[in-house]
Design a protein around this motif. Structure first.
Motif, PDB file in Angstrom:
ATOM      1  N   PRO A   1      -7.845  16.497  -9.181  1.00 36.97           N
ATOM      2  CA  PRO A   1      -6.721  15.735  -9.744  1.00 36.97           C
ATOM      3  C   PRO A   1      -5.880  15.047  -8.671  1.00 36.97           C
ATOM      4  CG  PRO A   1      -6.371  18.094 -10.030  1.00 36.97           C
ATOM      5  CD  PRO A   1      -7.763  17.907  -9.509  1.00 36.97           C
ATOM      6  N   TRP A   2      -5.848  15.569  -7.462  1.00 41.20           N
ATOM      7  CA  TRP A   2      -5.064  14.944  -6.398  1.00 41.20           C
ATOM      8  C   TRP A   2      -5.635  13.595  -5.988  1.00 41.20           C
ATOM      9  CZ3 TRP A   2      -0.318  15.981  -5.248  1.00 41.20           C
ATOM     10  CH2 TRP A   2       0.189  17.237  -5.535  1.00 41.20           C
ATOM     11  N   VAL A   3      -6.932  13.403  -6.180  1.00 38.88           N
ATOM     12  CA  VAL A   3      -7.547  12.126  -5.817  1.00 38.88           C
ATOM     13  C   VAL A   3      -6.908  11.000  -6.620  1.00 38.88           C
ATOM     14  CG1 VAL A   3      -9.708  10.808  -5.872  1.00 38.88           C
ATOM     15  CG2 VAL A   3      -9.705  13.168  -5.065  1.00 38.88           C
ATOM     16  N   LYS A   4      -6.614  11.250  -7.888  1.00 39.32           N
ATOM     17  CA  LYS A   4      -6.003  10.230  -8.737  1.00 39.32           C
ATOM     18  C   LYS A   4      -4.580   9.903  -8.294  1.00 39.32           C
ATOM     19  CE  LYS A   4      -8.666  11.068 -12.908  1.00 39.32           C
ATOM     20  NZ  LYS A   4      -8.642  11.389 -14.325  1.00 39.32           N
ATOM     21  N   VAL A   5      -3.944  10.811  -7.578  1.00 40.38           N
ATOM     22  CA  VAL A   5      -2.584  10.584  -7.104  1.00 40.38           C
ATOM     23  C   VAL A   5      -2.593  10.033  -5.677  1.00 40.38           C
ATOM     24  CG1 VAL A   5      -0.414  11.738  -6.510  1.00 40.38           C
ATOM     25  CG2 VAL A   5      -1.645  12.384  -8.583  1.00 40.38           C
ATOM     26  N   LEU A   6      -3.357  10.665  -4.794  1.00 42.33           N
ATOM     27  CA  LEU A   6      -3.301  10.317  -3.381  1.00 42.33           C
ATOM     28  C   LEU A   6      -3.916   8.960  -3.053  1.00 42.33           C
ATOM     29  CD1 LEU A   6      -4.024  13.751  -1.676  1.00 42.33           C
ATOM     30  CD2 LEU A   6      -1.852  12.573  -1.913  1.00 42.33           C
ATOM     31  N   VAL A   7      -5.005   8.596  -3.693  1.00 43.57           N
ATOM     32  CA  VAL A   7      -5.646   7.315  -3.381  1.00 43.57           C
ATOM     33  C   VAL A   7      -4.721   6.147  -3.703  1.00 43.57           C
ATOM     34  CG1 VAL A   7      -7.572   5.796  -3.965  1.00 43.57           C
ATOM     35  CG2 VAL A   7      -8.000   8.207  -3.499  1.00 43.57           C
ATOM     36  N   PRO A   8      -4.155   6.059  -4.909  1.00 37.03           N
ATOM     37  CA  PRO A   8      -3.221   4.951  -5.173  1.00 37.03           C
ATOM     38  C   PRO A   8      -1.970   5.014  -4.301  1.00 37.03           C
ATOM     39  CG  PRO A   8      -3.932   5.939  -7.236  1.00 37.03           C
ATOM     40  CD  PRO A   8      -4.424   6.823  -6.131  1.00 37.03           C
ATOM     41  N   LEU A   9      -1.463   6.214  -4.046  1.00 37.71           N
ATOM     42  CA  LEU A   9      -0.270   6.362  -3.224  1.00 37.71           C
ATOM     43  C   LEU A   9      -0.536   5.875  -1.802  1.00 37.71           C
ATOM     44  CD1 LEU A   9       2.635   7.377  -3.059  1.00 37.71           C
ATOM     45  CD2 LEU A   9       1.726   9.621  -2.461  1.00 37.71           C
ATOM     46  N   THR A  10      -1.665   6.272  -1.238  1.00 34.65           N
ATOM     47  CA  THR A  10      -2.035   5.834   0.113  1.00 34.65           C
ATOM     48  C   THR A  10      -2.216   4.321   0.153  1.00 34.65           C
ATOM     49  OG1 THR A  10      -3.110   7.952   0.518  1.00 34.65           O
ATOM     50  CG2 THR A  10      -3.697   6.147   1.987  1.00 34.65           C
ATOM     51  N   GLY A  11      -2.895   3.768  -0.845  1.00 35.84           N
ATOM     52  CA  GLY A  11      -3.074   2.323  -0.917  1.00 35.84           C
ATOM     53  C   GLY A  11      -1.742   1.599  -1.005  1.00 35.84           C
ATOM     54  N   GLY A  12      -0.837   2.113  -1.801  1.00 36.61           N
ATOM     55  CA  GLY A  12       0.493   1.507  -1.934  1.00 36.61           C
ATOM     56  C   GLY A  12       1.278   1.572  -0.632  1.00 36.61           C
ATOM     57  N   LEU A  13       1.199   2.696   0.059  1.00 38.68           N
ATOM     58  CA  LEU A  13       1.896   2.824   1.341  1.00 38.68           C
ATOM     59  C   LEU A  13       1.331   1.863   2.378  1.00 38.68           C
ATOM     60  CD1 LEU A  13       2.371   6.693   1.613  1.00 38.68           C
ATOM     61  CD2 LEU A  13       4.144   4.966   1.305  1.00 38.68           C
ATOM     62  N   LEU A  14       0.016   1.749   2.433  1.00 43.26           N
ATOM     63  CA  LEU A  14      -0.608   0.817   3.383  1.00 43.26           C
ATOM     64  C   LEU A  14      -0.226  -0.627   3.062  1.00 43.26           C
ATOM     65  CD1 LEU A  14      -4.152   2.401   3.798  1.00 43.26           C
ATOM     66  CD2 LEU A  14      -2.316   2.329   5.482  1.00 43.26           C
ATOM     67  N   ALA A  15      -0.257  -0.978   1.772  1.00 40.52           N
ATOM     68  CA  ALA A  15       0.107  -2.339   1.374  1.00 40.52           C
ATOM     69  C   ALA A  15       1.581  -2.604   1.692  1.00 40.52           C
ATOM     70  CB  ALA A  15      -0.171  -2.552  -0.110  1.00 40.52           C
ATOM     71  N   GLY A  16       2.453  -1.644   1.405  1.00 37.27           N
ATOM     72  CA  GLY A  16       3.876  -1.799   1.693  1.00 37.27           C
ATOM     73  C   GLY A  16       4.138  -1.957   3.183  1.00 37.27           C
ATOM     74  N   THR A  17       3.445  -1.181   3.996  1.00 40.62           N
ATOM     75  CA  THR A  17       3.590  -1.289   5.449  1.00 40.62           C
ATOM     76  C   THR A  17       3.131  -2.653   5.938  1.00 40.62           C
ATOM     77  OG1 THR A  17       3.235   1.086   5.664  1.00 40.62           O
ATOM     78  CG2 THR A  17       2.935  -0.227   7.650  1.00 40.62           C
ATOM     79  N   ALA A  18       2.015  -3.139   5.414  1.00 41.95           N
ATOM     80  CA  ALA A  18       1.498  -4.447   5.813  1.00 41.95           C
ATOM     81  C   ALA A  18       2.478  -5.554   5.430  1.00 41.95           C
ATOM     82  CB  ALA A  18       0.130  -4.690   5.180  1.00 41.95           C
ATOM     83  N   ILE A  19       3.058  -5.469   4.256  1.00 40.20           N
ATOM     84  CA  ILE A  19       4.012  -6.479   3.803  1.00 40.20           C
ATOM     85  C   ILE A  19       5.263  -6.458   4.685  1.00 40.20           C
ATOM     86  CG2 ILE A  19       5.579  -7.112   1.909  1.00 40.20           C
ATOM     87  CD1 ILE A  19       3.300  -6.219  -0.003  1.00 40.20           C
TER      88      ILE A  19
END
Length: 135
Positions: A107-125
Motif C-alpha cells: 500500500p505504501w507504493v501507492k502513496v510514496l511513488v506519487p509523493l516522490t514524483g510530486g516532490l521532484l516536480a516541485g523541486t524542478a519548478i
C-alpha cells in the motif's frame, strides 16, 4: 603425565575434532542439498477457496536459508541456524470461466511513488523559477 603423553593426547583430540568437523560439514551439505532441491525461492499455491461462483487460489513465494560452522578447536561446539520466509504475491481468481491473476501490492507504493514524483516536480519548478528570476 609426560610431555610426550600430553602431545599425543593433544594430537588425538585434534584428529577427533577434525573428523567431527568433516562429518558435520558433510551432514550440513547433505541437508542443504535435500532442502535446496525442494524450495529454493519457489512460488507456491495455496488451497483453492470457493465462495458462490468465485474460486480464489492464493499465490506466495517461499524461501529459506541456513548455515553453520563446526568448532575450530577440539572441545568447542559448532553453531547452526536458519530461517524461512513466506511472502504473499497475489491470487488467482476464477470467475465466470475467466481466470485473472491479481497481484498484492504494497500500500505504501501507492502513496510514496506519487509523493516522490510530486516532490521532484516541485523541486524542478522551484529551481527553474529561481534561475529565471536571476536573468
Amino acid at each position: 603425565m609426560s610431555r610426550a603423553d600430553e602431545e599425543e593426547e593433544s594430537l588425538n583430540a585434534r584428529l577427533e575434532a577434525g573428523t567431527a568437523d568433516r562429518v558435520s560439514a558433510v551432514l550440513l551439505e547433505q541437508l542443504a542439498d535435500k532442502l535446496g532441491g525442494r524450495a529454493p525461492g519457489s512460488v507456491v499455491f495455496g488451497e483453492p477457496v470457493v465462495s458462490q461462483d468465485v474460486t480464489v487460489i492464493p499465490v506466495a513465494r517461499i524461501g529459506f536459508g541456513f548455515g553453520g560452522n563446526t568448532g575450530q578447536e577440539a572441545g568447542h561446539d559448532g553453531v547452526v541456524g536458519g530461517g524461512a520466509e513466506a511472502r504473499p504475491l497475489g491470487f488467482i481468481e476464477i470467475k465466470e470461466g475467466r481466470t485473472r491473476y491479481k497481484p498484492i501490492r504494497d500500500p505504501w507504493v501507492k502513496v510514496l511513488v506519487p509523493l516522490t514524483g510530486g516532490l521532484l516536480a516541485g523541486t524542478a519548478i522551484l529551481r527553474y523559477l529561481t534561475r529565471r528570476g536571476r536573468h
